[in-house]
Enzyme design. Structure first.
Site, PDB file in Angstrom:
ATOM      1  N   ASP A   1       0.810  -1.225   0.000  1.00 22.49           N
ATOM      2  CA  ASP A   1       0.000   0.000   0.000  1.00 22.49           C
ATOM      3  C   ASP A   1       0.841   1.272   0.000  1.00 22.49           C
ATOM      4  O   ASP A   1       2.003   1.282   0.387  1.00 22.49           O
ATOM      5  CB  ASP A   1      -0.962   0.021   1.185  1.00 22.49           C
TER       6      ASP A   1
ATOM      7  N   GLU B   1      -0.684  -1.931   5.234  1.00 21.32           N
ATOM      8  CA  GLU B   1       0.216  -1.871   6.393  1.00 21.32           C
ATOM      9  C   GLU B   1       0.152  -0.528   7.082  1.00 21.32           C
ATOM     10  O   GLU B   1       0.339  -0.430   8.298  1.00 21.32           O
ATOM     11  CB  GLU B   1       1.656  -2.173   5.952  1.00 21.32           C
TER      12      GLU B   1
END
Length: 409
Positions: free
Chosen positions: A93, A150
């Site tokens: 991400d 995350e």
């Protein structure tokens, strides 16, 4: 060199050949890294990235499973008769930051960029995946975990809740993060507490609003909040063992809109971090006690929303020592920090390490002006992952797999 020759070749030759093989394919995965960088995606929305990962893993012969954690991808590969298994995780991400690098492959999305190097982490593991599938000499099961979300959203925990380790059991789990400030390609290990826990606290103070000219007729939550801000620092100074790390940061104190009005409420927002599980418990206890006591002393009440975020990341000694040995074999002892300093940042790989023994490794992203964007700290608009690490990081993963799952005989 055929497989028999590979098994019997001197270890130094094998390591040299592995590095050379990864350098030979580096351009392919640097291009992948830059493509991901140009098309960043926020947590749980990594649709394009997970499609790319799944497509490549499938092409190399991995059994691909999607949907864990929403956009998570797991590629599993089995070779030989070995019963052991290893897991390697990369995050995918991006962050809500407007990129300011000016690079030709800079983000094409307004307000979103890969400012933490997850594009590089994904590219390193993909490069390793191709080598492991096509040239890897091992016996056992490799589980490559591409994790969403995350950055504060707990994608690791979500994948675990969706059955990650039930579907893909691992004897050990490893992950890697780039680290600006360390020389490019150097590997940093640490056993024990390596990254801090991260908790989030919202305190709402309820007072009695009134006219600024008549404060005696009000119960001022601003004054109470100000006292709480100062009082919170006494917890770190007077309740926590000085040999232990603790951080209480008040990132926001919000109240009122006019200079002559005492507001009805005030809100404080805290970030709370520690490197010790017991200290984490102590901080929650003392923050709760102090806030209520201070509020009462000023004639207001307090509501506390205490959200536990990521736990302390604790690297397991045996797995960390194993990773050290592999690191020194790959890049030499001079390029390995055997016991680096603990970091006060947080990482949701900590959840995985609570379930499975393993270790979190750092790879230097560069230091000083000569390293350009690679030396810029993460979460900065000027940051960029150092492409020289694609080959080194991938080679580390490939060698780690072969050393963890050796071919017997």
């Amino acid at each position: 060199m055929d497989k028999a020759d590979t098994v019997n070749a001197p270890r130094e030759t094998l390591v040299h050949d592995k590095l050379q093989a990864h350098h030979a394919q580096a351009d392919e995965f640097i291009a992948v890294r830059r493509d991901i960088h140009r098309h960043p995606e926020m947590g749980y929305k990594e649709y394009r990235t997970s499609d790319l990962v799944a497509e490549q893993l499938s092409a190399w012969g991995y059994q691909v499973t999607r949907g864990l954690g929403g956009t998570g991808v797991v590629g599993q590969l089995k070779k030989g008769m070995g019963t052991e298994s290893i897991g390697i995780r990369a995050d995918m991400d991006a962050l809500p930051i407007e990129e300011a690098t000016g690079l030709p492959y800079a983000s094409c999305k307004v307000g979103i960029m890969h400012a933490c190097g997850h594009d590089g982490h994904t590219a390193m593991l993909l490069a390793a995946a191709k080598h492991i599938a096509q040239q890897g000499v091992f016996s056992g099961t490799v589980n490559l975990i591409f994790q969403p979300a995350e950055e504060g959203l707990g994608g690791a925990k979500k994948m675990m809740e969706d059955g990650l380790f039930q579907q893909f059991p691992c004897q050990a789990i490893f992950a890697m993060h780039n680290m600006p400030g360390q020389p490019q390609g150097h590997l940093v290990l640490r056993d024990g507490s390596a990254m801090a826990s991260s908790d989030y606290v919202t305190i709402t103070l309820h007072g009695k609003g009134g006219h600024g000219a008549m404060p005696h007729l009000a119960a001022d939550p601003v004054v109470a909040g100000s006292a709480i801000v100062l009082g919170l620092q006494s917890i770190v100074a007077r309740n926590v063992d000085p040999q232990h790390m603790a951080i209480i940061t008040v990132g926001a104190l919000q109240a009122g809109v006019a200079n002559n009005v005492i507001p009805q409420t005030a809100t404080l927002r805290l970030s709370v971090r520690s490197l010790d599980r017991d200290v984490r418990v102590l901080l929650e206890q003392r923050i709760t006690e102090l806030v209520h006591a201070q509020a009462q002393s000023y004639g207001v009440t307090a509501d506390i929303d205490y959200q536990r975020g990521y736990p302390v990341l604790v690297n397991h000694p045996a797995e960390t020592d194993f990773a050290r040995t592999v690191a020194e074999e790959l890049v030499g002892p001079a390029r390995v920090v055997r016991q680096g300093p603990a970091l006060t940042g947080s990482e949701d790989f900590a959840f995985m390490l609570e379930a499975v023994p393993g270790s979190y490794v750092l790879i230097g992203n560069g230091q000083g002006p000569g390293e350009g964007h690679g030396a810029c700290m993460v979460h900065n608009p000027g940051y960029d992952f150092n492409d020289k690490n694609v080959a080194v990081g991938a080679a580390f993963w490939s060698l780690l797999v072969e050393r963890f799952l050796p071919v017997q005989g």
